[in-house]
Design a protein around this motif. Sequence first.
Motif, PDB file in Angstrom:
ATOM      1  N   ARG A  21       0.836  -1.213  -0.134  1.00 43.49           N
ATOM      2  CA  ARG A  21      -0.024  -0.078   0.069  1.00 43.49           C
ATOM      3  C   ARG A  21       0.801   1.208  -0.094  1.00 43.49           C
ATOM      4  NH1 ARG A  21       1.000   2.578   4.190  1.00 43.49           N
ATOM      5  NH2 ARG A  21       0.124   4.193   3.397  1.00 43.49           N
ATOM      6  N   GLY A  22       0.254   2.620  -0.019  1.00 44.27           N
ATOM      7  CA  GLY A  22       1.152   3.629  -0.451  1.00 44.27           C
ATOM      8  C   GLY A  22       1.061   3.837  -1.770  1.00 44.27           C
ATOM      9  N   GLY A  24       2.641   5.747  -3.734  1.00 47.95           N
ATOM     10  CA  GLY A  24       3.964   5.528  -4.544  1.00 47.95           C
ATOM     11  C   GLY A  24       4.389   4.013  -4.724  1.00 47.95           C
ATOM     12  N   ARG A  64      -6.626  -1.109  -7.613  1.00 52.07           N
ATOM     13  CA  ARG A  64      -7.259   0.166  -6.847  1.00 52.07           C
ATOM     14  C   ARG A  64      -7.617   1.413  -7.532  1.00 52.07           C
ATOM     15  NH1 ARG A  64      -4.473   1.308  -1.472  1.00 52.07           N
ATOM     16  NH2 ARG A  64      -6.411   2.178  -0.788  1.00 52.07           N
ATOM     17  N   SER A 130       2.414   8.355   4.679  1.00 58.46           N
ATOM     18  CA  SER A 130       3.016   8.734   3.257  1.00 58.46           C
ATOM     19  C   SER A 130       4.685   8.872   3.347  1.00 58.46           C
ATOM     20  CB  SER A 130       2.190  10.283   2.895  1.00 58.46           C
ATOM     21  OG  SER A 130       3.189  11.060   2.095  1.00 58.46           O
ATOM     22  N   MET A 131       4.992   7.963   2.339  1.00 59.46           N
ATOM     23  CA  MET A 131       6.518   8.253   2.226  1.00 59.46           C
ATOM     24  C   MET A 131       7.133   9.741   1.937  1.00 59.46           C
ATOM     25  SD  MET A 131       7.469   5.338   3.196  1.00 59.46           S
ATOM     26  CE  MET A 131       5.941   5.048   4.250  1.00 59.46           C
ATOM     27  N   ASP A 197      -2.899  10.843  -3.034  1.00 60.54           N
ATOM     28  CA  ASP A 197      -3.204   9.813  -3.969  1.00 60.54           C
ATOM     29  C   ASP A 197      -3.396  10.386  -5.383  1.00 60.54           C
ATOM     30  OD1 ASP A 197      -4.004   8.682  -1.315  1.00 60.54           O
ATOM     31  OD2 ASP A 197      -3.671   7.054  -2.405  1.00 60.54           O
ATOM     32  N   ASN A 207      -6.871  12.266  -1.102  1.00 62.49           N
ATOM     33  CA  ASN A 207      -6.062  11.550  -0.058  1.00 62.49           C
ATOM     34  C   ASN A 207      -6.864  10.909   0.949  1.00 62.49           C
ATOM     35  OD1 ASN A 207      -2.988  11.070   0.747  1.00 62.49           O
ATOM     36  ND2 ASN A 207      -3.557  12.401   2.481  1.00 62.49           N
ATOM     37  N   LYS A 208      -6.032  10.437   1.833  1.00 62.51           N
ATOM     38  CA  LYS A 208      -6.872   9.304   2.663  1.00 62.51           C
ATOM     39  C   LYS A 208      -8.096   9.852   3.247  1.00 62.51           C
ATOM     40  CE  LYS A 208      -5.919   6.037   3.348  1.00 62.51           C
ATOM     41  NZ  LYS A 208      -6.521   4.949   2.369  1.00 62.51           N
TER      42      LYS A 208
HETATM   43  P1  RI2 Z   1       3.045   7.559  -0.581  1.00 62.23           P
HETATM   44  C1  RI2 Z   1      -2.067   6.133   1.077  1.00 62.23           C
HETATM   45  O1  RI2 Z   1      -3.177   5.382   0.568  1.00 62.23           O
HETATM   46  C2  RI2 Z   1      -2.484   7.515   1.759  1.00 62.23           C
HETATM   47  O2  RI2 Z   1      -3.515   8.137   1.237  1.00 62.23           O
HETATM   48  C3  RI2 Z   1      -1.260   8.268   1.592  1.00 62.23           C
HETATM   49  O3  RI2 Z   1      -1.308   9.679   1.858  1.00 62.23           O
HETATM   50  C4  RI2 Z   1      -0.798   7.867   0.230  1.00 62.23           C
HETATM   51  O4  RI2 Z   1      -1.075   6.733  -0.005  1.00 62.23           O
HETATM   52  C5  RI2 Z   1       0.500   8.551  -0.294  1.00 62.23           C
HETATM   53  O5  RI2 Z   1       1.428   7.364   0.077  1.00 62.23           O
HETATM   54  P2  RI2 Z   1      -3.455   3.852   1.126  1.00 62.23           P
HETATM   55  O6  RI2 Z   1      -2.541   3.195   0.178  1.00 62.23           O
HETATM   56  O7  RI2 Z   1       2.998   7.526  -1.981  1.00 62.23           O
HETATM   57  O8  RI2 Z   1      -2.883   3.409   2.576  1.00 62.23           O
HETATM   58  O9  RI2 Z   1       3.436   9.361  -0.206  1.00 62.23           O
HETATM   59  O10 RI2 Z   1      -4.897   3.820   0.871  1.00 62.23           O
HETATM   60  O11 RI2 Z   1       3.749   6.838   0.248  1.00 62.23           O
END
Ligand code: RI2
Length: 309
Positions: A21-22, A24, A64, A130-131, A197, A207-208
Amino acid sequence: MTHSMEGVLDTAEKISSMEIRGAGYIGRAAVEALRDFALRLDTSSLEEFNAETRRAAEILLKTRPTAVSLSNAIKMVMRYRGEDTESALRSLVTNANDFVERSLKAVEQIGMIGSHRIRDGDTILTHCNSMAALSIIETSHRAGKDIKVIATESRPRYQGRLTVKMLDQMGIKTELIVDSAVRSVINEVDVVVVGADVITVNGSLVNKIGTAQIALCAHEARTSFMVAAETYKFSPDTIMGELVPIEMRSSQEVYPDMPEMVNVTVRNPAFDVTPHQYIDIICTEAGAIPPEMSYVIIKEKLGWDLEES
Ligand code: RI2
């Protein structure tokens, strides 16, 4: 089906279930799965190579619906060219490796750029995990700034627990709060830093879930609101007027052992939309921009053109 589709299906399942997840991270994982699939394809027919890689790309794309990092990443890889399978494969692998490398570098650059906006003594509030946002926080800390972080739990998946663990390992003083405590602490916060996102053409942020409430609260309290977003989080489709689909996830995530009830359902949107008016700055690897400049990023950095949409 070719035997090698297994790896693609495995990654697709991990992205859907959020084991990976995340925004990026899912982009990089999808690109790597697509690259490894192409490398294992045993065909000398360019037509078959094209059809198979397209099929794999479609499976990964469906995992997703919201994070545009996924479709932008896959599109970048699928722009490969070649007059035979060998050169097509070479081009695809180069595209994939370039994306992964640029994506990791972008997180680092965002950290450096964003850290210029963090002052010694600041209290930062962050949401989810978020990274890109964490890179800004870590870079500020490494630069010797005395900072404190307040992190929300980020229900229902509690990504905030990952965040506080990472911050602890970085040696940063951190406080964990429930999502509904944001209003109670906002006057102690100097700057909100969140990831993204999707950034739309008008500079709004997807975003989240919960981000929009935090932004509203920060706006009312005159607290800065900063977004950390790699350029591939900007959505070319929004130039065509398309709305960003908001992923609805299972009720189980919100209420795992819900007793049977006749009149009650659970709604579990994973993301929300923060209007651009509530955003002070978006830190990208191409620089810190006001949200109103999002169109330029989409046009110039993503190489978007009408034919592709
Ligand atoms: P990076 C996450 O989504 C959050 O919404 C977070 O802000 C976003 O990804 C960005 O993450 P989820 O996968 O790319 O937990 O900055 O639903 O790491």
